[in-house]
Design an enzyme around this catalytic site. Structure first.
Site, PDB file in Angstrom:
ATOM      1  N   THR A   1       0.798  -1.223   0.000  1.00 24.82           N
ATOM      2  CA  THR A   1       0.000   0.000   0.000  1.00 24.82           C
ATOM      3  C   THR A   1       0.832   1.275   0.000  1.00 24.82           C
ATOM      4  O   THR A   1       0.664   2.139  -0.868  1.00 24.82           O
ATOM      5  CB  THR A   1      -0.956   0.003   1.206  1.00 24.82           C
ATOM      6  OG1 THR A   1      -1.874  -1.078   1.063  1.00 24.82           O
ATOM      7  CG2 THR A   1      -1.727   1.315   1.297  1.00 24.82           C
TER       8      THR A   1
ATOM      9  N   TYR B   1      -6.002  10.672   8.750  1.00 21.25           N
ATOM     10  CA  TYR B   1      -6.502   9.317   8.562  1.00 21.25           C
ATOM     11  C   TYR B   1      -7.298   8.841   9.776  1.00 21.25           C
ATOM     12  O   TYR B   1      -6.838   8.894  10.919  1.00 21.25           O
ATOM     13  CB  TYR B   1      -5.363   8.335   8.289  1.00 21.25           C
ATOM     14  CG  TYR B   1      -5.904   6.949   8.032  1.00 21.25           C
ATOM     15  CD1 TYR B   1      -6.586   6.675   6.853  1.00 21.25           C
ATOM     16  CD2 TYR B   1      -5.787   5.945   8.983  1.00 21.25           C
ATOM     17  CE1 TYR B   1      -7.129   5.422   6.620  1.00 21.25           C
ATOM     18  CE2 TYR B   1      -6.323   4.691   8.759  1.00 21.25           C
ATOM     19  CZ  TYR B   1      -6.994   4.433   7.576  1.00 21.25           C
ATOM     20  OH  TYR B   1      -7.539   3.200   7.354  1.00 21.25           O
TER      21      TYR B   1
ATOM     22  N   HIS C   1      -8.110  -9.470   2.021  1.00 15.13           N
ATOM     23  CA  HIS C   1      -7.250 -10.147   2.996  1.00 15.13           C
ATOM     24  C   HIS C   1      -8.042 -11.172   3.803  1.00 15.13           C
ATOM     25  O   HIS C   1      -7.566 -12.291   4.043  1.00 15.13           O
ATOM     26  CB  HIS C   1      -6.639  -9.127   3.963  1.00 15.13           C
ATOM     27  CG  HIS C   1      -5.471  -8.382   3.420  1.00 15.13           C
ATOM     28  ND1 HIS C   1      -4.300  -9.004   3.042  1.00 15.13           N
ATOM     29  CD2 HIS C   1      -5.285  -7.050   3.197  1.00 15.13           C
ATOM     30  CE1 HIS C   1      -3.444  -8.090   2.614  1.00 15.13           C
ATOM     31  NE2 HIS C   1      -4.019  -6.902   2.689  1.00 15.13           N
TER      32      HIS C   1
ATOM     33  N   HIS D   1      -0.882  -9.532  -0.732  1.00 16.81           N
ATOM     34  CA  HIS D   1      -0.232  -8.840  -1.845  1.00 16.81           C
ATOM     35  C   HIS D   1       1.154  -8.420  -1.395  1.00 16.81           C
ATOM     36  O   HIS D   1       1.499  -8.521  -0.215  1.00 16.81           O
ATOM     37  CB  HIS D   1      -1.057  -7.629  -2.268  1.00 16.81           C
ATOM     38  CG  HIS D   1      -1.343  -6.692  -1.124  1.00 16.81           C
ATOM     39  ND1 HIS D   1      -0.494  -5.683  -0.742  1.00 16.81           N
ATOM     40  CD2 HIS D   1      -2.389  -6.639  -0.252  1.00 16.81           C
ATOM     41  CE1 HIS D   1      -1.001  -5.040   0.300  1.00 16.81           C
ATOM     42  NE2 HIS D   1      -2.156  -5.609   0.629  1.00 16.81           N
TER      43      HIS D   1
ATOM     44  N   ASP E   1      -9.574  -3.997  -0.228  1.00 14.56           N
ATOM     45  CA  ASP E   1      -8.375  -4.618   0.340  1.00 14.56           C
ATOM     46  C   ASP E   1      -8.669  -5.387   1.626  1.00 14.56           C
ATOM     47  O   ASP E   1      -8.249  -6.544   1.779  1.00 14.56           O
ATOM     48  CB  ASP E   1      -7.324  -3.540   0.615  1.00 14.56           C
ATOM     49  CG  ASP E   1      -6.037  -4.107   1.192  1.00 14.56           C
ATOM     50  OD1 ASP E   1      -5.271  -4.726   0.426  1.00 14.56           O
ATOM     51  OD2 ASP E   1      -5.798  -3.938   2.397  1.00 14.56           O
TER      52      ASP E   1
ATOM     53  N   ASN F   1       5.707  -0.918   3.971  1.00 21.64           N
ATOM     54  CA  ASN F   1       4.792  -0.390   4.997  1.00 21.64           C
ATOM     55  C   ASN F   1       5.491  -0.232   6.346  1.00 21.64           C
ATOM     56  O   ASN F   1       5.091   0.587   7.175  1.00 21.64           O
ATOM     57  CB  ASN F   1       3.590  -1.306   5.152  1.00 21.64           C
ATOM     58  CG  ASN F   1       2.676  -1.282   3.935  1.00 21.64           C
ATOM     59  OD1 ASN F   1       2.798  -0.412   3.071  1.00 21.64           O
ATOM     60  ND2 ASN F   1       1.765  -2.239   3.854  1.00 21.64           N
TER      61      ASN F   1
END
Length: 452
Positions: free
Chosen positions: A72, A154, A193, A336, A189, A93
């Site tokens: 990501t 966020y 997962h 991923h 996503d 990440n």
């Protein structure tokens, strides 16, 4: 004469038909929206009426080849910088910098991790415009001493509706409206997962919600009278591979935990040896047939993933569908991060707006090309990057697809062809028997004279 006319036409097209910058008198506006983990073939496997309508009125790229590693943070930063991970510095990440000996996690807001590159929202503001961000990775960090004109920090509890509503408000506010915005959404996503991309029923549910989000964005833009004036790019950072609880590589089965630090894992593991590097390499190289081990200097060039102090001495890459961990089990069924040549890792791209063609489809592009495309649409000068507008400009309106260097090549080729044809015609004429256009009249004795 025909040859001269052809050459003039080609030069005219190359000189005047190409649109270097948007021609609208008003400031061009652009939104880029990322649906995390949207695998390209979801478009053909699941019904998405809103996205289909969006693409029918705009353009579609069936597959976007993203950057390695296919995670990501690296890919979202590549989208807004046009750089490979080794160049922009967000290589994973979770990271460890061997020069500064500091650790990065996804909630780290220290600008030092991001300042190896400059994202497009900073460049847009430095060139006199306004930028906004709805939770795109990194946009809450004040990079290069620039703070966004509008942003949402966020928070996964903020709904998609709230994110879109904020962006449309920023675009239309009477004072200091923005002209560029990023929007990030966590699905599909999270569900990929949890369930794996091959779980048709569960993925159908979440992708139906994603498609409804696209419909909401379209309706809000139309309601705000932005639909025909704002350019919108919808894309993603990576795809998703089907995994299994039975396909797990446990490193501690091969090497003692005191010999290494696992900086980032699953399915690409960054290894910092704590003992002899050669010993750690040898033990890991023979660990599992579905895991490749690379010394930093041996990482394949095609990944553009070795020239940075945040890339560790050893890199472990699992085969598609396999996962790497130290010694614990993993419950998720999708993942991923794998080789970016794999189709399962590729996302898609769709775009609509005054800058884009209508009903046009393209097979594939590179994700680093999206940055120069966005700079072109916004009419700003981008910073040096790994992308190229040349490979993606056919998505745009008012493009003749012939640049000056290409036109010169075509003209030279045309001259050579015309010269060759002329020589052939001259040679053929020389080989033909000579005939007189008018022959002298021959009179026989019994012919009546024409003149008495």
């Amino acid at each position: 004469m025909l040859g001269r006319a052809f050459i003039v036409a080609v030069l005219y097209c190359a000189t005047f038909c190409k649109a270097d910058k948007p021609t609208n008198s008003s400031t061009p506006r652009l939104i880029i929206l990322s649906f995390d983990g949207f695998r390209a073939d979801y478009l053909t496997r699941f019904p998405m009426p809103n996205l289909d309508e969006f693409m029918k009125e705009g353009v579609q790229v069936e597959e976007v080849k993203n950057v390695f590693i296919t995670k990501t943070f690296p890919n979202h930063y590549s989208l807004v910088t046009g750089l490979y991970a080794e160049s922009h510095g967000i290589v994973a990440n979770h990271m460890y910098d061997n020069d500064t000996r500091q650790v990065f996690h996804m909630n780290d807001s220290n600008s030092k991790w991001w300042d190896e590159a400059t994202p497009i929202w900073v460049t847009n503001q430095k060139q006199g415009h306004k930028s906004g961000c709805a939770m795109w990775p990194g946009c809450n960090v004040p990079m290069h001493n620039v703070t966004l004109n509008a942003s949402l920090n966020y928070n996964p509890n903020v709904t998609f509706t709230e994110r879109v509503n904020n962006v449309t408000m920023w675009l239309t506010r009477p004072n200091d409206p923005i002209n560029f915005a990023t929007i990030y959404w966590e699905e599909p996503d999270a569900s990929g997962h949890r369930f794996g991309p091959d779980d048709h029923d569960n993925m159908a549910k979440v992708l139906k919600e994603v498609d409804e989000h696209v419909g909401y964005l379209m309706s809000e833009l139309k309601k705000a009278k932005l639909w025909d004036t704002v350019n919108v790019i919808i894309t993603s950072d990576h795809g998703m591979a089907q995994c299994s609880k039975d396909r797990i590589i446990k490193l501690n089965d091969c090497i003692g935990p005191g010999n290494y630090t696992l900086v980032d894992d699953n399915p690409v593991a960054a290894i910092l040896p704590l003992s002899d590097t050669q010993l750690v390499y040898d033990l890991l190289r023979n660990c599992h047939p579905h895991m490749k081990v690379y010394r930093k200097e041996e990482i394949p060039e095609r990944w553009h993933y070795k020239h940075n102090s945040r890339i560790q001495p050893l890199l472990l890459v699992a085969d598609e569908g396999w996962m790497i961990t130290q010694n614990h089990s993993i419950s998720m069924l999708g993942d991923h991060g794998y080789d970016n040549d794999l189709h399962s890792m590729h996302p898609f791209l769709a775009a609509h707006g005054p800058a884009f063609r209508k009903g046009y489809r393209m097979r594939t592009i590179n994700s680093v090309d999206i940055y120069p495309l966005m700079c072109h649409i916004l009419g700003i000068t981008g910073l040096p990057n790994n992308g190229t507008l040349k490979d993606i400009k056919c998505l745009l309106v008012n493009q003749c697809y012939i640049q000056i260097p290409e036109a010169i090549g075509i003209v030279i080729g045309a001259i050579m062809v015309l010269t060759t044809l002329t020589c052939i015609i001259v040679m053929l004429k020389k080989k033909m028997p000579s005939t007189r256009q008018f022959s002298r009249l021959q009179f026989q004795d019994d012919d009546d004279p024409l003149i008495g």
